[in-house]
Design an enzyme around this catalytic site. Structure first.
Site, PDB file in Angstrom:
ATOM      1  N   PRO A  40       0.769  -1.266  -0.046  1.00 14.07           N
ATOM      2  CA  PRO A  40       0.111  -0.096  -0.122  1.00 14.07           C
ATOM      3  C   PRO A  40       0.937   1.293   0.047  1.00 14.07           C
ATOM      4  CG  PRO A  40       0.041  -0.949   2.285  1.00 14.07           C
ATOM      5  CD  PRO A  40       0.711  -1.946   1.279  1.00 14.07           C
ATOM      6  N   CYS A  41       1.500   1.657  -1.173  1.00 14.35           N
ATOM      7  CA  CYS A  41       2.106   2.916  -1.171  1.00 14.35           C
ATOM      8  C   CYS A  41       1.210   4.023  -1.284  1.00 14.35           C
ATOM      9  CB  CYS A  41       3.175   2.642  -2.412  1.00 14.35           C
ATOM     10  SG  CYS A  41       2.563   2.421  -4.157  1.00 14.35           S
ATOM     11  N   HIS A  42      -0.082   3.753  -1.553  1.00 15.62           N
ATOM     12  CA  HIS A  42      -0.946   4.925  -1.362  1.00 15.62           C
ATOM     13  C   HIS A  42      -1.184   5.274  -0.088  1.00 15.62           C
ATOM     14  CE1 HIS A  42      -3.573   1.083  -0.918  1.00 15.62           C
ATOM     15  NE2 HIS A  42      -4.187   1.891   0.005  1.00 15.62           N
TER      16      HIS A  42
END
Length: 162
Positions: free
Chosen positions: A122-124
């Protein structure tokens, strides 16, 4: 290598596997993964099913094996991304501190940009120090939608495997 596409509320996603682990989750603008298209591969089908649950708001963690090619630093950053709880965020600086490189916030941003398995890794969930939604491969609107989903605002769009 095998790959497929799925339609999601944030656009087409491309899933890739080496046969034993997920090696890629890319946005529509990315080139097609190497290898043969295989819409029936069991790991890709399971990943698509779990993504459907995620977009429906019923899944907060993924349970598919991952294999991510990258530098030692990149893999260290990606491991930290997996530790950010669903519905929460961390700053680039916080991730830099967690990987033992407190002055490497920009390098963390670069590692995020090379994340081969978006959404699941989850780089978001990584934001600027002032909370800005900068630096996402699919754009800030998609990043915002994913964070809203995780905050409890369900996406009401159709999700289906190719």
């Amino acid at each position: 290598m095998r790959w497929t596409t799925v339609t999601s509320p944030i656009g087409e996603l491309k899933l890739a596997t080496d046969g034993t682990a997920l090696t890629g989750l890319l946005f529509a603008a990315a080139p097609d993964p190497r290898g043969e298209r295989d819409d029936a591969h069991p790991l890709l089908a399971e990943t698509a099913r779990q993504l459907g649950e995620y977009f429906d708001g019923t899944r907060t963690e993924f349970e598919v094996p991952l294999s991510m090619a990258g530098s030692d630093f990149e893999r260290l950053v990606w491991k930290e991304l997996l530790a950010i709880p669903y519905g929460q965020t961390a700053t680039y600086t916080e991730i830099a501190v967690r990987v033992g490189q407190p002055r490497a916030a920009r390098a963390v941003g670069m590692a995020n940009s090379y994340n081969p398995i978006a959404v699941i890794v989850p780089c978001h969930r990584v934001v600027g120090s002032n909370g800005t939604l900068n630096g996402y491969a699919a754009g800030s609107e998609v990043k915002s939608r994913l964070l809203e989903l995780e905050a409890g605002v369900r996406m009401r769009a159709e999700f289906k495997a190719a």
